[in-house]
Scaffold this motif. Structure first.
Motif, PDB file in Angstrom:
ATOM      1  N   VAL A  27       0.813  -9.449 -15.150  1.00 43.33           N
ATOM      2  CA  VAL A  27       1.263  -8.552 -14.078  1.00 43.33           C
ATOM      3  C   VAL A  27       1.058  -9.289 -12.766  1.00 43.33           C
ATOM      4  CG1 VAL A  27       1.022  -6.282 -12.985  1.00 43.33           C
ATOM      5  CG2 VAL A  27       0.570  -6.539 -15.453  1.00 43.33           C
ATOM      6  N   ILE A  28       2.146  -9.414 -11.978  1.00 43.44           N
ATOM      7  CA  ILE A  28       2.097 -10.218 -10.743  1.00 43.44           C
ATOM      8  C   ILE A  28       2.543  -9.385  -9.548  1.00 43.44           C
ATOM      9  CG2 ILE A  28       2.626 -12.322 -12.031  1.00 43.44           C
ATOM     10  CD1 ILE A  28       5.497 -12.102 -10.609  1.00 43.44           C
ATOM     11  N   LEU A  29       2.123  -9.823  -8.364  1.00 42.71           N
ATOM     12  CA  LEU A  29       2.637  -9.185  -7.154  1.00 42.71           C
ATOM     13  C   LEU A  29       4.076  -9.638  -6.910  1.00 42.71           C
ATOM     14  CD1 LEU A  29      -0.291  -9.260  -4.554  1.00 42.71           C
ATOM     15  CD2 LEU A  29       0.367  -7.431  -6.163  1.00 42.71           C
ATOM     16  N   ASP A  30       4.940  -8.662  -6.590  1.00 37.34           N
ATOM     17  CA  ASP A  30       6.344  -8.936  -6.243  1.00 37.34           C
ATOM     18  C   ASP A  30       6.375  -9.620  -4.864  1.00 37.34           C
ATOM     19  OD1 ASP A  30       9.277  -7.259  -7.109  1.00 37.34           O
ATOM     20  OD2 ASP A  30       9.138  -8.438  -5.281  1.00 37.34           O
ATOM     21  N   LEU A  31       7.210 -10.678  -4.745  1.00 38.64           N
ATOM     22  CA  LEU A  31       7.293 -11.413  -3.471  1.00 38.64           C
ATOM     23  C   LEU A  31       8.085 -10.654  -2.412  1.00 38.64           C
ATOM     24  CD1 LEU A  31       7.884 -15.150  -4.511  1.00 38.64           C
ATOM     25  CD2 LEU A  31       5.754 -14.033  -3.793  1.00 38.64           C
ATOM     26  N   GLY A  32       8.846  -9.652  -2.843  1.00 35.47           N
ATOM     27  CA  GLY A  32       9.620  -8.835  -1.897  1.00 35.47           C
ATOM     28  C   GLY A  32       9.258  -7.372  -2.063  1.00 35.47           C
ATOM     29  N   PRO A  33       8.007  -7.036  -1.770  1.00 41.55           N
ATOM     30  CA  PRO A  33       7.509  -5.700  -2.138  1.00 41.55           C
ATOM     31  C   PRO A  33       8.168  -4.547  -1.382  1.00 41.55           C
ATOM     32  CG  PRO A  33       5.921  -6.850  -0.742  1.00 41.55           C
ATOM     33  CD  PRO A  33       6.992  -7.843  -1.074  1.00 41.55           C
ATOM     34  N   ALA A  34       8.406  -3.453  -2.106  1.00 36.14           N
ATOM     35  CA  ALA A  34       8.873  -2.213  -1.478  1.00 36.14           C
ATOM     36  C   ALA A  34       7.738  -1.588  -0.689  1.00 36.14           C
ATOM     37  CB  ALA A  34       9.362  -1.245  -2.552  1.00 36.14           C
ATOM     38  N   ALA A  35       6.522  -1.841  -1.114  1.00 34.49           N
ATOM     39  CA  ALA A  35       5.329  -1.307  -0.442  1.00 34.49           C
ATOM     40  C   ALA A  35       4.152  -2.176  -0.867  1.00 34.49           C
ATOM     41  CB  ALA A  35       5.095   0.145  -0.842  1.00 34.49           C
ATOM     42  N   ARG A  36       3.040  -2.040  -0.150  1.00 33.60           N
ATOM     43  CA  ARG A  36       1.858  -2.876  -0.421  1.00 33.60           C
ATOM     44  C   ARG A  36       1.390  -2.703  -1.865  1.00 33.60           C
ATOM     45  NH1 ARG A  36      -4.023  -2.018   1.241  1.00 33.60           N
ATOM     46  NH2 ARG A  36      -4.880  -4.097   1.073  1.00 33.60           N
ATOM     47  N   GLY A  37       1.305  -3.816  -2.588  1.00 35.39           N
ATOM     48  CA  GLY A  37       0.821  -3.781  -3.955  1.00 35.39           C
ATOM     49  C   GLY A  37       1.916  -3.759  -5.013  1.00 35.39           C
ATOM     50  N   HIS A  38       3.189  -3.680  -4.592  1.00 36.51           N
ATOM     51  CA  HIS A  38       4.317  -3.677  -5.545  1.00 36.51           C
ATOM     52  C   HIS A  38       4.141  -4.837  -6.530  1.00 36.51           C
ATOM     53  CE1 HIS A  38       9.063  -3.630  -5.898  1.00 36.51           C
ATOM     54  NE2 HIS A  38       8.481  -3.833  -7.083  1.00 36.51           N
ATOM     55  N   ALA A  39       4.116  -4.490  -7.807  1.00 35.70           N
ATOM     56  CA  ALA A  39       3.833  -5.490  -8.845  1.00 35.70           C
ATOM     57  C   ALA A  39       4.846  -5.389  -9.974  1.00 35.70           C
ATOM     58  CB  ALA A  39       2.411  -5.281  -9.366  1.00 35.70           C
ATOM     59  N   LEU A  40       4.856  -6.424 -10.810  1.00 34.01           N
ATOM     60  CA  LEU A  40       5.806  -6.494 -11.928  1.00 34.01           C
ATOM     61  C   LEU A  40       5.054  -6.784 -13.222  1.00 34.01           C
ATOM     62  CD1 LEU A  40       8.376  -8.899 -10.202  1.00 34.01           C
ATOM     63  CD2 LEU A  40       8.608  -6.416 -10.421  1.00 34.01           C
ATOM     64  N   VAL A  41       5.340  -6.019 -14.260  1.00 37.09           N
ATOM     65  CA  VAL A  41       4.812  -6.304 -15.603  1.00 37.09           C
ATOM     66  C   VAL A  41       5.811  -7.230 -16.292  1.00 37.09           C
ATOM     67  CG1 VAL A  41       4.114  -5.336 -17.839  1.00 37.09           C
ATOM     68  CG2 VAL A  41       3.795  -3.979 -15.728  1.00 37.09           C
ATOM     69  N   ILE A 100       8.835  -4.366 -15.591  1.00 36.44           N
ATOM     70  CA  ILE A 100       8.619  -3.010 -15.081  1.00 36.44           C
ATOM     71  C   ILE A 100       8.064  -3.135 -13.666  1.00 36.44           C
ATOM     72  CG2 ILE A 100       7.348  -0.840 -15.360  1.00 36.44           C
ATOM     73  CD1 ILE A 100       7.063  -1.499 -18.342  1.00 36.44           C
ATOM     74  N   HIS A 101       8.690  -2.435 -12.726  1.00 38.22           N
ATOM     75  CA  HIS A 101       8.183  -2.395 -11.352  1.00 38.22           C
ATOM     76  C   HIS A 101       7.082  -1.342 -11.242  1.00 38.22           C
ATOM     77  CE1 HIS A 101      11.485  -4.639  -9.278  1.00 38.22           C
ATOM     78  NE2 HIS A 101      12.172  -4.262 -10.344  1.00 38.22           N
ATOM     79  N   LEU A 102       5.958  -1.732 -10.643  1.00 37.51           N
ATOM     80  CA  LEU A 102       4.865  -0.807 -10.334  1.00 37.51           C
ATOM     81  C   LEU A 102       4.827  -0.700  -8.815  1.00 37.51           C
ATOM     82  CD1 LEU A 102       2.163  -2.410 -12.675  1.00 37.51           C
ATOM     83  CD2 LEU A 102       3.729  -0.539 -13.220  1.00 37.51           C
ATOM     84  N   ILE A 103       5.169   0.456  -8.292  1.00 30.84           N
ATOM     85  CA  ILE A 103       5.336   0.577  -6.835  1.00 30.84           C
ATOM     86  C   ILE A 103       4.416   1.658  -6.270  1.00 30.84           C
ATOM     87  CG2 ILE A 103       6.992   0.839  -4.956  1.00 30.84           C
ATOM     88  CD1 ILE A 103       9.233   0.145  -6.939  1.00 30.84           C
ATOM     89  N   PRO A 104       3.292   1.225  -5.674  1.00 36.16           N
ATOM     90  CA  PRO A 104       2.427   2.197  -5.003  1.00 36.16           C
ATOM     91  C   PRO A 104       3.182   2.785  -3.816  1.00 36.16           C
ATOM     92  CG  PRO A 104       1.338   0.051  -5.248  1.00 36.16           C
ATOM     93  CD  PRO A 104       2.781  -0.144  -5.550  1.00 36.16           C
ATOM     94  N   ARG A 105       2.983   4.072  -3.559  1.00 36.03           N
ATOM     95  CA  ARG A 105       3.671   4.721  -2.432  1.00 36.03           C
ATOM     96  C   ARG A 105       2.649   5.313  -1.473  1.00 36.03           C
ATOM     97  NH1 ARG A 105       8.882   5.911  -3.071  1.00 36.03           N
ATOM     98  NH2 ARG A 105       8.714   6.116  -0.809  1.00 36.03           N
ATOM     99  N   TYR A 106       2.970   5.204  -0.203  1.00 34.88           N
ATOM    100  CA  TYR A 106       2.080   5.647   0.866  1.00 34.88           C
ATOM    101  C   TYR A 106       2.846   6.626   1.738  1.00 34.88           C
ATOM    102  CZ  TYR A 106      -0.037   1.320  -0.753  1.00 34.88           C
ATOM    103  OH  TYR A 106      -0.563   0.331  -1.546  1.00 34.88           O
TER     104      TYR A 106
END
Ligand code: AMP
Ligand code: ZN
Length: 134
Positions: A27-41, A100-106
């Motif tokens: 699981v890695i951090l996305d280089l173009g995140p939608a929000a802080r912490g956006h990650a990819l499985v 799979i995108h994991l996108i924390p939302r604030y």
């Protein structure tokens, strides 16, 4: 897949900001995140999309997503969480290695992940259900 960037990242041939790794996936951090912490499985084996992914690996991928959602929510203090998974160019897939995108939302993050709701008639909904069930 020798020319697949996510194969190289998942298997450690290209460095990434890894937030989880096991035998099955990274699981890695996305280089173009939608929000802080956006990650990819990223599964370590190459499957282009969910249609190619065997059932047991699909289960594994979503269990990792679920665990990461809890850990990331706790550590990042996000207010909500989107799990997104795109298949095919029409659906917005740009890298053809299942992920799979994991996108924390604030609150007030300014992002909009969604769709314009349609308004089908009862007959149209009945027909759609009939086709899928047929
Ligand atoms: P998708 O549109 O569902 O195929 O998502 C591809 C995602 O991969 C996008 O959110 C990109 O920002 C991300 N991405 C592409 N290349 C890299 C990379 N080298 N490292 C991390 N994330 C990447
Ligand atoms: Zn790949």
């Amino acid at each position: 897949m020798s020319d697949c960037i996510f194969c190289k990242i998942a298997n450690g041939e290209i460095p990434s900001r890894t937030i989880h790794e096991d035998d099955f996936c990274r699981v890695i951090l996305d280089l173009g995140p939608a929000a802080r912490g956006h990650a990819l499985v990223l599964p370590k084996e190459h499957y282009a999309n969910i249609y190619e992914l065997p059932e047991d690996k699909t289960a594994q991928a979503f269990v990792v997503a679920r665990k990461m959602a809890s850990r990331m929510t706790e550590k990042l203090g996000c207010d909500g969480f989107n799990i997104v998974q795109n298949n095919g160019e029409t659906a917005g897939q740009t890298v053809f290695h299942f992920h799979i995108h994991l996108i924390p939302r604030y609150k007030d993050d300014g992002q909009k992940i969604g769709w314009n709701p349609g308004s089908p008639s009862d007959e149209e909904l009945d027909e759609t259900a009939r086709i899928i069930n047929g």
